[in-house]
Write an enzyme that holds these catalytic residues in place. Structure first.
Site, mmCIF file in Angstrom:
data_model
loop_
_atom_site.group_PDB
_atom_site.id
_atom_site.type_symbol
_atom_site.label_atom_id
_atom_site.label_comp_id
_atom_site.label_asym_id
_atom_site.label_seq_id
_atom_site.Cartn_x
_atom_site.Cartn_y
_atom_site.Cartn_z
ATOM 1 N N HIS A 133 0.873 -1.176 0.000
ATOM 2 C CA HIS A 133 0.000 0.000 0.000
ATOM 3 C C HIS A 133 0.911 1.228 0.000
ATOM 4 O O HIS A 133 2.040 1.157 0.496
ATOM 5 C CB HIS A 133 -0.842 -0.056 1.284
ATOM 6 N N ASP A 210 2.819 -4.946 7.886
ATOM 7 C CA ASP A 210 1.603 -4.163 7.722
ATOM 8 C C ASP A 210 0.430 -5.153 7.780
ATOM 9 O O ASP A 210 0.181 -5.887 6.824
ATOM 10 C CB ASP A 210 1.661 -3.424 6.379
ATOM 11 N N GLN A 213 -4.818 -5.432 6.625
ATOM 12 C CA GLN A 213 -5.855 -6.293 6.027
ATOM 13 C C GLN A 213 -5.773 -7.721 6.570
ATOM 14 O O GLN A 213 -6.393 -8.623 6.011
ATOM 15 C CB GLN A 213 -5.709 -6.320 4.499
ATOM 16 N N LYS A 236 -10.645 -1.092 10.304
ATOM 17 C CA LYS A 236 -10.790 -2.239 9.405
ATOM 18 C C LYS A 236 -11.142 -3.506 10.184
ATOM 19 O O LYS A 236 -11.219 -4.595 9.623
ATOM 20 C CB LYS A 236 -9.495 -2.449 8.607
ATOM 21 N N CYS A 374 -4.901 2.627 -3.664
ATOM 22 C CA CYS A 374 -3.644 3.117 -3.043
ATOM 23 C C CYS A 374 -2.513 2.122 -3.244
ATOM 24 O O CYS A 374 -1.639 1.978 -2.369
ATOM 25 C CB CYS A 374 -3.834 3.449 -1.568
HETATM 26 N N1 C6P Z 1 -6.459 0.444 2.649
HETATM 27 C C1 C6P Z 1 -8.349 0.171 1.140
HETATM 28 O O1 C6P Z 1 -9.442 0.499 0.684
HETATM 29 P P1 C6P Z 1 -5.136 3.496 7.119
HETATM 30 O O2 C6P Z 1 -5.661 4.384 6.041
HETATM 31 O O3 C6P Z 1 -3.946 4.100 7.819
HETATM 32 O O4 C6P Z 1 -6.174 2.998 8.050
HETATM 33 O O5 C6P Z 1 -4.613 2.160 6.380
HETATM 34 C C2 C6P Z 1 -3.666 2.245 5.356
HETATM 35 C C3 C6P Z 1 -3.453 0.887 4.758
HETATM 36 C C4 C6P Z 1 -2.236 0.280 4.930
HETATM 37 N N2 C6P Z 1 -1.992 -0.963 4.460
HETATM 38 C C5 C6P Z 1 -2.929 -1.654 3.796
HETATM 39 C C6 C6P Z 1 -2.618 -3.026 3.331
HETATM 40 C C7 C6P Z 1 -4.184 -1.076 3.584
HETATM 41 O O6 C6P Z 1 -5.097 -1.774 2.920
HETATM 42 C C8 C6P Z 1 -4.459 0.233 4.045
HETATM 43 C C9 C6P Z 1 -5.774 0.903 3.763
HETATM 44 C C10 C6P Z 1 -7.790 0.925 2.324
HETATM 45 O O7 C6P Z 1 -7.704 -0.766 0.680
HETATM 46 C C11 C6P Z 1 -7.844 2.399 2.103
HETATM 47 S S1 C6P Z 1 -6.765 2.928 0.817
#
Ligand code: C6P
Length: 416
Positions: A133, A210, A213, A236, A374
């Protein structure tokens, strides 16, 4: 307070009962019952989380770690109890290793800045993967503006698996860090992170995972993985937005300088010198997102009440069902057919732009995400601008997947 009861019937999870916990699932969109397939962006919130936040503001609101008065005591207590819940949820050895942040993005930025500024020198290398990401790419590029580091990238194959045959040969004496996504948000790939962590450790290289997900789909145990850092987002995993966690091994967190300065993170301040608070407070400057932390604690209770293993099993069934069902739709191509997947399925459909697919499908009451998610380097890898993505949570059903498939087939008629 409403709590889920009877969630495990003899045939597995009682999804009807679980669905009743999520008030938003009664919403209609364009006159159709809402089908929410955008869970990778953010999951919906159960009533217990909503009521916990309501209860906090109704009965407890106060700043924490600062007052001797009753409200400050009970809100501090609730805040610190949530820290214990997250520690247990990811099996961290100590609450000192649980830092509250705004989310995965801030957790990674914290490490890139604090660890990177202290321990990286010009010419050092960091390894990431081609399916990161943006939040696990850009913070390291920002570090590059201060330290002349090299970012090396583990490639992905046509199916969306990491190509790890030559992984070990990527390490040199200049390799300082490995930062890797556990579950890809755009491909759904579950990476063999435990294996990769152990290879990195052979080269004395610390690893950040990370887990944005991962934590809501699969059991995550930081001691079993032996990762050095792990980042996650509360929103999430059925919790509120604006709250996340950085887990870090104490030996690293102790050695790292604070990321931000301000209230609560200090021990003693004079104009000449400041000494810092102990862990984890050293990394929690200013009044934190108290409602978010307490709400995240309620989300963890919610997941624990169902059981993360039961969630994993149920969602694996949904993934399998959806993959097969989508493959029956003429002109639909799934992007990402990795050996192990969780949570999300991306696809292209005829020559119809994903944004048009998303707009049309919205009129059927179905929420899915379209775009690059992203992960622009993933789109570049496959030579496409965007995908449509469905992503699941424990309240989704096979019946909803059937409606999605029917709606996609309708699109073919419209665009003929
Ligand atoms: N992905 C998606 O629709 P935040 O925004 O900090 O809560 O998470 C960022 C992030 C980091 N790593 C992974 C693997 C992610 O999937 C995400 C967030 C969302 O896929 C929003 S772009």
């Amino acid at each position: 307070m409403h709590t889920t009861t009877n969630i495990n019937n003899s045939k597995g999870l009682d999804i009807d009962c679980i669905r009743e916990d999520f008030p938003i699932l009664n919403t209609t969109v364009h006159g159709k019952p809402l089908i929410y397939f955008d869970n990778a962006a953010t999951t919906q919130k159960p009533r217990s989380v909503i009521e916990t936040i309501d209860n906090y503001y109704t009965n407890m609101n106060s700043n924490i770690h600062r007052g001797v008065h009753y409200l400050s005591q009970i809100s501090t207590d609730a805040y610190e109890k949530a820290r214990t819940k997250i520690k247990e949820f990811i099996n961290a050895p100590s609450t000192k290793e649980i830092i509250f942040t705004r989310g995965t993005t801030e957790s990674i930025n914290l490490v890139a800045h604090s660890y990177g500024m202290k321990f990286f020198n010009d010419g050092d290398e960091i390894i990431i993967s081609a399916m990161e990401h943006h939040s696990n790419i850009v913070p390291w590029q920002l570090l590059k503006t201060y330290k002349n580091i090299n970012i090396k990238v583990i490639p992905i194959d046509d199916d969306g698996n990491l190509v790890i045959d030559n992984f070990e040969s990527m390490f040199t004496e200049r390799t300082k860090f490995l930062s890797l996504v556990y579950v890809s948000n755009s491909l759904g790939t579950v990476n063999p992170v435990k294996e990769l962590i152990s290879i990195a450790h052979k080269h004395n290289v610390p690893v950040l995972i990370d887990a944005a997900q991962a934590v809501n789909h699969i059991p995550v145990d930081v001691q079993d993985l032996d990762c050095d850092f792990l980042a996650l987002s509360g929103h999430k995993m059925y919790g509120p937005t604006g709250i996340g966690v950085l887990y870090g091994k104490e030996k690293y967190l102790k050695a790292m300088p604070p990321y931000q300065g301000g209230g609560d993170m200090i021990s003693k301040v004079t104009f000449e010198k400041t000494t810092f608070n102990e862990l984890p407070y050293k990394f929690e400057a200013g009044t934190p997102n108290i409602e978010g932390v307490i709400g995240l604690g309620a989300a963890i209770d919610y997941i624990n009440n169902i059981g993360i293993n039961a969630i994993h099993e149920y969602e694996s069934g949904l993934m399998e069902y959806a993959t097969k069902a989508l493959q029956t739709v003429p002109g639909l191509q799934i992007i990402g057919n990795a050996k192990e997947k969780a949570g999300a399925i991306s696809f292209l459909f005829e020559n119809i732009h994903p944004h048009d697919v998303g707009t049309f499908i919205d009129f059927e009451g179905i929420a899915l995400r379209t775009g690059h998610h992203c992960t622009q380097p993933v789109m570049d890898r496959y030579g496409i601008p965007a995908t449509s993505r469905v992503s699941f949570a424990v309240y989704n059903t096979k019946a909803e997947i059937d409606i999605l498939v029917k709606s996609l087939i309708k699109i073919i008629e419209v665009f003929k």
